[in-house]
Design a protein around this motif. Sequence first.
Motif, PDB file in Angstrom:
ATOM      1  N   HIS A  89      37.127  55.465   7.181  1.00  0.00           N
ATOM      2  CA  HIS A  89      38.178  55.455   8.190  1.00  0.00           C
ATOM      3  C   HIS A  89      37.620  55.758   9.579  1.00  0.00           C
ATOM      4  CE1 HIS A  89      41.406  56.282   4.954  1.00  0.00           C
ATOM      5  NE2 HIS A  89      41.317  54.997   5.215  1.00  0.00           N
ATOM      6  N   VAL A  90      38.193  55.070  10.561  1.00  0.00           N
ATOM      7  CA  VAL A  90      37.876  55.292  11.960  1.00  0.00           C
ATOM      8  C   VAL A  90      39.191  55.592  12.663  1.00  0.00           C
ATOM      9  CG1 VAL A  90      36.945  54.292  14.073  1.00  0.00           C
ATOM     10  CG2 VAL A  90      35.934  53.685  11.868  1.00  0.00           C
ATOM     11  N   GLU A  91      39.303  56.772  13.249  1.00  0.00           N
ATOM     12  CA  GLU A  91      40.498  57.144  13.996  1.00  0.00           C
ATOM     13  C   GLU A  91      40.161  57.105  15.480  1.00  0.00           C
ATOM     14  OE1 GLU A  91      41.854  60.931  12.597  1.00  0.00           O
ATOM     15  OE2 GLU A  91      42.535  60.094  10.686  1.00  0.00           O
ATOM     16  N   ILE A  92      41.024  56.456  16.239  1.00  0.00           N
ATOM     17  CA  ILE A  92      40.777  56.271  17.668  1.00  0.00           C
ATOM     18  C   ILE A  92      41.995  56.751  18.444  1.00  0.00           C
ATOM     19  CG2 ILE A  92      40.281  54.604  19.493  1.00  0.00           C
ATOM     20  CD1 ILE A  92      39.223  52.743  17.188  1.00  0.00           C
ATOM     21  N   GLN A  93      41.751  57.637  19.388  1.00  0.00           N
ATOM     22  CA  GLN A  93      42.791  58.113  20.301  1.00  0.00           C
ATOM     23  C   GLN A  93      42.513  57.476  21.649  1.00  0.00           C
ATOM     24  OE1 GLN A  93      45.386  60.350  19.494  1.00  0.00           O
ATOM     25  NE2 GLN A  93      46.203  59.731  21.469  1.00  0.00           N
ATOM     26  N   SER A  94      43.424  56.587  22.090  1.00  0.00           N
ATOM     27  CA  SER A  94      43.212  55.869  23.347  1.00  0.00           C
ATOM     28  C   SER A  94      44.528  55.274  23.825  1.00  0.00           C
ATOM     29  CB  SER A  94      42.202  54.737  23.127  1.00  0.00           C
ATOM     30  OG  SER A  94      42.084  53.939  24.287  1.00  0.00           O
ATOM     31  N   ASP A  95      44.579  54.980  25.115  1.00  0.00           N
ATOM     32  CA  ASP A  95      45.736  54.303  25.695  1.00  0.00           C
ATOM     33  C   ASP A  95      45.612  52.782  25.598  1.00  0.00           C
ATOM     34  OD1 ASP A  95      46.931  56.718  26.416  1.00  0.00           O
ATOM     35  OD2 ASP A  95      45.913  56.762  28.356  1.00  0.00           O
ATOM     36  N   GLN A  96      44.435  52.302  25.197  1.00  0.00           N
ATOM     37  CA  GLN A  96      44.229  50.861  25.052  1.00  0.00           C
ATOM     38  C   GLN A  96      44.943  50.367  23.788  1.00  0.00           C
ATOM     39  OE1 GLN A  96      42.536  48.939  27.266  1.00  0.00           O
ATOM     40  NE2 GLN A  96      42.305  50.782  28.515  1.00  0.00           N
ATOM     41  N   PRO A  97      45.329  49.085  23.748  1.00  0.00           N
ATOM     42  CA  PRO A  97      45.994  48.555  22.541  1.00  0.00           C
ATOM     43  C   PRO A  97      45.030  48.458  21.355  1.00  0.00           C
ATOM     44  CG  PRO A  97      45.652  46.810  24.158  1.00  0.00           C
ATOM     45  CD  PRO A  97      45.243  48.098  24.818  1.00  0.00           C
ATOM     46  N   ALA A  98      45.583  48.563  20.165  1.00  0.00           N
ATOM     47  CA  ALA A  98      44.780  48.521  18.939  1.00  0.00           C
ATOM     48  C   ALA A  98      44.001  47.221  18.815  1.00  0.00           C
ATOM     49  CB  ALA A  98      45.675  48.719  17.721  1.00  0.00           C
ATOM     50  N   SER A  99      44.562  46.138  19.311  1.00  0.00           N
ATOM     51  CA  SER A  99      43.920  44.832  19.157  1.00  0.00           C
ATOM     52  C   SER A  99      42.538  44.771  19.813  1.00  0.00           C
ATOM     53  CB  SER A  99      44.814  43.730  19.729  1.00  0.00           C
ATOM     54  OG  SER A  99      45.053  43.951  21.103  1.00  0.00           O
ATOM     55  N   VAL A 100      42.352  45.475  20.927  1.00  0.00           N
ATOM     56  CA  VAL A 100      41.032  45.432  21.583  1.00  0.00           C
ATOM     57  C   VAL A 100      39.986  46.163  20.747  1.00  0.00           C
ATOM     58  CG1 VAL A 100      41.964  45.136  23.915  1.00  0.00           C
ATOM     59  CG2 VAL A 100      41.456  47.425  23.095  1.00  0.00           C
ATOM     60  N   PHE A 101      40.409  47.194  20.023  1.00  0.00           N
ATOM     61  CA  PHE A 101      39.474  47.909  19.149  1.00  0.00           C
ATOM     62  C   PHE A 101      39.171  47.093  17.901  1.00  0.00           C
ATOM     63  CE2 PHE A 101      41.486  51.384  21.575  1.00  0.00           C
ATOM     64  CZ  PHE A 101      40.359  51.794  22.252  1.00  0.00           C
ATOM     65  N   ALA A 102      40.174  46.397  17.385  1.00  0.00           N
ATOM     66  CA  ALA A 102      39.953  45.528  16.227  1.00  0.00           C
ATOM     67  C   ALA A 102      38.931  44.453  16.582  1.00  0.00           C
ATOM     68  CB  ALA A 102      41.263  44.893  15.782  1.00  0.00           C
ATOM     69  N   THR A 103      39.051  43.884  17.767  1.00  0.00           N
ATOM     70  CA  THR A 103      38.109  42.863  18.220  1.00  0.00           C
ATOM     71  C   THR A 103      36.711  43.449  18.399  1.00  0.00           C
ATOM     72  OG1 THR A 103      39.865  41.627  19.317  1.00  0.00           O
ATOM     73  CG2 THR A 103      37.615  41.199  20.060  1.00  0.00           C
ATOM     74  N   ALA A 104      36.628  44.627  18.985  1.00  0.00           N
ATOM     75  CA  ALA A 104      35.323  45.266  19.196  1.00  0.00           C
ATOM     76  C   ALA A 104      34.627  45.567  17.874  1.00  0.00           C
ATOM     77  CB  ALA A 104      35.492  46.548  20.012  1.00  0.00           C
ATOM     78  N   ILE A 105      35.378  46.045  16.897  1.00  0.00           N
ATOM     79  CA  ILE A 105      34.801  46.345  15.579  1.00  0.00           C
ATOM     80  C   ILE A 105      34.306  45.060  14.927  1.00  0.00           C
ATOM     81  CG2 ILE A 105      35.347  47.163  13.244  1.00  0.00           C
ATOM     82  CD1 ILE A 105      37.258  49.210  14.640  1.00  0.00           C
ATOM     83  N   THR A 106      35.100  43.990  15.018  1.00  0.00           N
ATOM     84  CA  THR A 106      34.703  42.701  14.464  1.00  0.00           C
ATOM     85  C   THR A 106      33.471  42.151  15.163  1.00  0.00           C
ATOM     86  OG1 THR A 106      36.985  42.191  13.849  1.00  0.00           O
ATOM     87  CG2 THR A 106      35.473  40.320  14.032  1.00  0.00           C
ATOM     88  N   ASP A 107      33.451  42.252  16.498  1.00  0.00           N
ATOM     89  CA  ASP A 107      32.304  41.766  17.260  1.00  0.00           C
ATOM     90  C   ASP A 107      31.023  42.528  16.932  1.00  0.00           C
ATOM     91  OD1 ASP A 107      33.934  39.885  18.443  1.00  0.00           O
ATOM     92  OD2 ASP A 107      34.068  40.912  20.374  1.00  0.00           O
ATOM     93  N   ALA A 108      31.182  43.791  16.482  1.00  0.00           N
ATOM     94  CA  ALA A 108      30.019  44.605  16.099  1.00  0.00           C
ATOM     95  C   ALA A 108      29.519  44.236  14.694  1.00  0.00           C
ATOM     96  CB  ALA A 108      30.369  46.077  16.159  1.00  0.00           C
TER      97      ALA A 108
END
Length: 66
Positions: free
Chosen positions: A39-58
């Motif tokens: 599990h990866v927990e992220i606290q941020s004001d950015q939308p979840a979709s940008v983190f999903a994309t970043a994880i996929t791009d990694a």
Amino acid sequence: MYKFEVNDMTCGHCASTVDKAVKTVDPGAQVRIDLTTHHVEIQSDQPASVFATAITDAGYTGTLQP
């Protein structure tokens, strides 16, 4: 708070790569990674979709948990 399940994150190097990917999107994000549960927990004001994309791009498969 967003919670992603990243089943293909299996080691410390993987966790570091995911952490760096998240921080490229939001350097101020608070990230907590649990390798045991994948599990990866992220606290941020950015939308979840940008983190999903970043994880996929990694190179990982991140599934947003409800």
